[in-house]
Design an enzyme around this catalytic site. Structure first.
Site, mmCIF file in Angstrom:
data_model
loop_
_atom_site.group_PDB
_atom_site.id
_atom_site.type_symbol
_atom_site.label_atom_id
_atom_site.label_comp_id
_atom_site.label_asym_id
_atom_site.label_seq_id
_atom_site.Cartn_x
_atom_site.Cartn_y
_atom_site.Cartn_z
ATOM 1 N N HIS A 172 0.764 -1.248 -0.024
ATOM 2 C CA HIS A 172 -0.052 0.014 0.087
ATOM 3 C C HIS A 172 0.915 1.173 0.104
ATOM 4 O O HIS A 172 0.318 2.407 -0.176
ATOM 5 C CB HIS A 172 -0.949 -0.091 1.136
ATOM 6 C CG HIS A 172 -1.932 -1.110 1.183
ATOM 7 N ND1 HIS A 172 -2.783 -1.391 0.069
ATOM 8 C CD2 HIS A 172 -2.487 -2.053 2.090
ATOM 9 C CE1 HIS A 172 -3.659 -2.353 0.520
ATOM 10 N NE2 HIS A 172 -3.245 -2.958 1.849
ATOM 11 N N ASP A 208 -2.207 -10.745 -2.078
ATOM 12 C CA ASP A 208 -3.017 -10.152 -0.687
ATOM 13 C C ASP A 208 -4.522 -9.995 -0.952
ATOM 14 O O ASP A 208 -5.057 -9.571 -2.200
ATOM 15 C CB ASP A 208 -2.299 -8.871 -0.315
ATOM 16 C CG ASP A 208 -2.674 -8.387 0.971
ATOM 17 O OD1 ASP A 208 -1.983 -8.654 2.018
ATOM 18 O OD2 ASP A 208 -3.599 -7.461 1.085
ATOM 19 N N HIS A 210 -6.007 -7.365 -0.221
ATOM 20 C CA HIS A 210 -6.464 -5.895 -0.496
ATOM 21 C C HIS A 210 -5.662 -5.775 -1.860
ATOM 22 O O HIS A 210 -4.663 -6.299 -2.045
ATOM 23 C CB HIS A 210 -6.205 -5.086 0.575
ATOM 24 C CG HIS A 210 -6.334 -5.473 1.956
ATOM 25 N ND1 HIS A 210 -5.932 -6.174 2.937
ATOM 26 C CD2 HIS A 210 -8.020 -4.981 2.182
ATOM 27 C CE1 HIS A 210 -6.599 -6.569 3.863
ATOM 28 N NE2 HIS A 210 -7.866 -5.870 3.593
ATOM 29 N N ASP A 297 -4.035 -12.817 3.924
ATOM 30 C CA ASP A 297 -4.988 -12.327 4.542
ATOM 31 C C ASP A 297 -6.509 -12.595 3.558
ATOM 32 O O ASP A 297 -7.425 -12.317 4.134
ATOM 33 C CB ASP A 297 -5.088 -11.020 4.861
ATOM 34 C CG ASP A 297 -4.650 -9.970 3.817
ATOM 35 O OD1 ASP A 297 -4.125 -10.468 2.553
ATOM 36 O OD2 ASP A 297 -4.394 -8.803 3.982
ATOM 37 N N TYR A 336 -2.941 -11.937 9.193
ATOM 38 C CA TYR A 336 -3.015 -11.453 10.349
ATOM 39 C C TYR A 336 -3.632 -12.491 11.494
ATOM 40 O O TYR A 336 -3.452 -12.107 12.718
ATOM 41 C CB TYR A 336 -3.868 -10.105 10.412
ATOM 42 C CG TYR A 336 -3.491 -9.208 9.391
ATOM 43 C CD1 TYR A 336 -2.248 -8.270 9.682
ATOM 44 C CD2 TYR A 336 -4.051 -8.993 8.260
ATOM 45 C CE1 TYR A 336 -1.719 -7.480 8.754
ATOM 46 C CE2 TYR A 336 -3.384 -8.221 7.224
ATOM 47 C CZ TYR A 336 -2.404 -7.326 7.470
ATOM 48 O OH TYR A 336 -1.807 -6.334 6.645
HETATM 49 C C1 SP5 Z 1 -0.895 -4.905 3.953
HETATM 50 C C2 SP5 Z 1 -2.418 -5.309 4.263
HETATM 51 O O1 SP5 Z 1 -3.096 -6.111 4.368
HETATM 52 N N1 SP5 Z 1 -2.817 -4.060 4.910
HETATM 53 C C3 SP5 Z 1 -4.252 -4.124 5.337
HETATM 54 C C4 SP5 Z 1 -5.036 -2.578 5.148
HETATM 55 C C5 SP5 Z 1 -6.298 -2.702 5.421
HETATM 56 N N2 SP5 Z 1 -6.790 -2.395 6.511
HETATM 57 C C6 SP5 Z 1 -8.054 -1.765 6.773
HETATM 58 C C7 SP5 Z 1 -8.372 -1.780 7.977
HETATM 59 C C8 SP5 Z 1 -9.800 -1.751 8.327
HETATM 60 C C9 SP5 Z 1 -10.194 -1.605 9.693
HETATM 61 N N3 SP5 Z 1 -9.670 -2.779 10.525
HETATM 62 C C10 SP5 Z 1 -10.172 -2.643 11.694
HETATM 63 C C11 SP5 Z 1 -9.654 -3.784 12.547
HETATM 64 C C12 SP5 Z 1 -9.290 -3.405 13.899
HETATM 65 N N4 SP5 Z 1 -7.710 -3.220 14.345
HETATM 66 ZN ZN ZN Z 2 -4.005 -6.906 2.831
#
Ligand code: SP5
Ligand code: ZN
Length: 355
Positions: A172, A208, A210, A297, A336
């Site tokens: 990202h 990934d 995302h 993920d 994660y």
């Molecule tokens: C590298 C990668 O997988 N980054 C992930 C970015 C997406 N994150 C979005 C987060 C949305 C809110 N998450 C809430 C969980 C509470 N910690």
């Molecule tokens: Zn991701």
């Protein structure tokens, strides 16, 4: 145990980043991109018979070619500047968090200056509030990028496949911006290092959950690095929300060199592997080397995405991409769920090495 023992390039410094927490929709939530990710992956891959190799600390030159000098200087100094400010006493915040974002909504065509305080300057480089800078963030992010370039150098000198245990993740991070738990773009560093090592055309396949907006942006106008991604549909309300749609195909010299394959929430192995196969065929047709952005993920137990890929699915993805026969740098991105994280990475690598 896989027959081919893949070098696992890692650095103890990647443990130094501790996000502490995230600020999401205005509230403090627990961070999921934690240092324990490094240890569960390391342990599982060691037990699977792979070969642990410490990165040698080189790679700054490639890093400087991928990223804007202002971003690098900000990440290097921001936490120290934050500690010199009043934030700890004032609000108890010991991490760098952006306060305003000088997007066109604010500046609206006016000439703009760099902000003089670190809390105001942060929003020039950070594009979200979830990606905090702590005391060890710079050292960890720099070490992660070093793992990526060192893994690329192993592949450049004859290793068929190398895995870079990059943490924090990177896909990202844009040329001049950080967000989405990413600070420096490890996959872009790997691709650039492979190019410099003699690969005429490099394909990046991003698994990934995302869309890797940072990697996509770095190479959007380049024809020498293909970027293909399978990810949860941003149009269904998922990060990064505003990019990652199927009609983004590159521009200029990069026209046709970007492919986005968004999938609906709830998608499992069959459709996901169909997209992976598509990207494997696309890149194997014209590339000399591969970078795999290995986010795990998309797995069903992961707390950060609604995709439902199985461990067997990741193994099959590995055999599709390993089956291209291209020399490959596999770069760790997201993933994660600590109890299954190591097994997912090991399954992918077993598939890739056998493929
Ligand atoms: C590298 C990668 O997988 N980054 C992930 C970015 C997406 N994150 C979005 C987060 C949305 C809110 N998450 C809430 C969980 C509470 N910690
Ligand atoms: Zn991701």
């Amino acid at each position: 145990m896989s027959q081919y023992r893949v070098p696992v390039v890692w650095s103890p410094d990647t443990r130094l980043h501790d996000p502490g927490h995230e600020v999401w929709v205005g509230v403090t939530t627990a961070a999921t991109e934690v240092a324990a990710r490094v240890d569960v992956i390391l342990e599982t891959l060691r037990d699977a018979g792979h070969r642990l190799v410490e990165a040698d600390g080189s790679g700054d030159e490639v890093l400087e070619s991928v990223h804007d000098a202002g971003l690098l200087a900000f990440l290097r100094t921001a936490h120290e500047r934050w500690l010199q400010g009043p934030y700890g006493d004032l609000v108890g915040q010991d991490r760098v968090v952006p306060y305003l974002f000088p997007t066109p909504a604010m500046t609206d065509g006016l000439p703009t200056r760099a902000a003089v305080t670190v809390h105001a300057e942060a929003g020039r480089y950070a594009y979200d509030t979830m990606t905090l800078v702590g005391p060890g963030t710079w050292r960890a992010a720099r070490a992660a990028a070093g793992c990526a370039s060192y893994a690329a150098s192993l592949v450049g000198t004859g290793e068929r496949t190398a895995y870079a245990l990059c943490r924090p993740p990177g896909h990202h991070a844009t040329r001049a911006g950080f967000g989405g738990s990413c600070y420096l773009n490890n996959a872009a560093v790997a691709a650039e290092a492979l190019r410099r090592g003699g690969a005429a055309k490099v394909g990046i396949v991003d698994l990934d959950a995302h869309h890797g907006n940072g990697t996509a942006a770095v190479f959007y106008e380049r024809g020498d690095v293909l970027y293909g991604s399978v990810h949860v549909d941003p149009g269904a309300g998922w990060f990064p929300h505003v990019v990652g749609y199927a009609d983004e195909t590159g521009s200029g010299d990069g026209q046709g060199a970007t492919r986005n394959l968004p999938l609906p929430p709830g998608t499992g192995d069959e459709a996901w592997l169909g997209a992976v196969r598509d990207l494997a065929e696309w890149t194997s047709g014209s590339c000399d080397a591969l970078v795999v952005s290995l986010g795990v993920d998309a797995a069903r137990d992961d707390p950060e995405s609604p995709l439902l890929v199985s461990q067997e699915g990741y193994r099959a993805a590995g055999s599709l991409l390993g089956g291209t026969g291209l020399p490959a740098v596999v770069v760790q991105e997201g993933g994660y769920h600590l109890p299954t994280l190591g097994g997912l990475v090991a399954a992918y690598l077993a598939g890739h090495a056998a493929g």
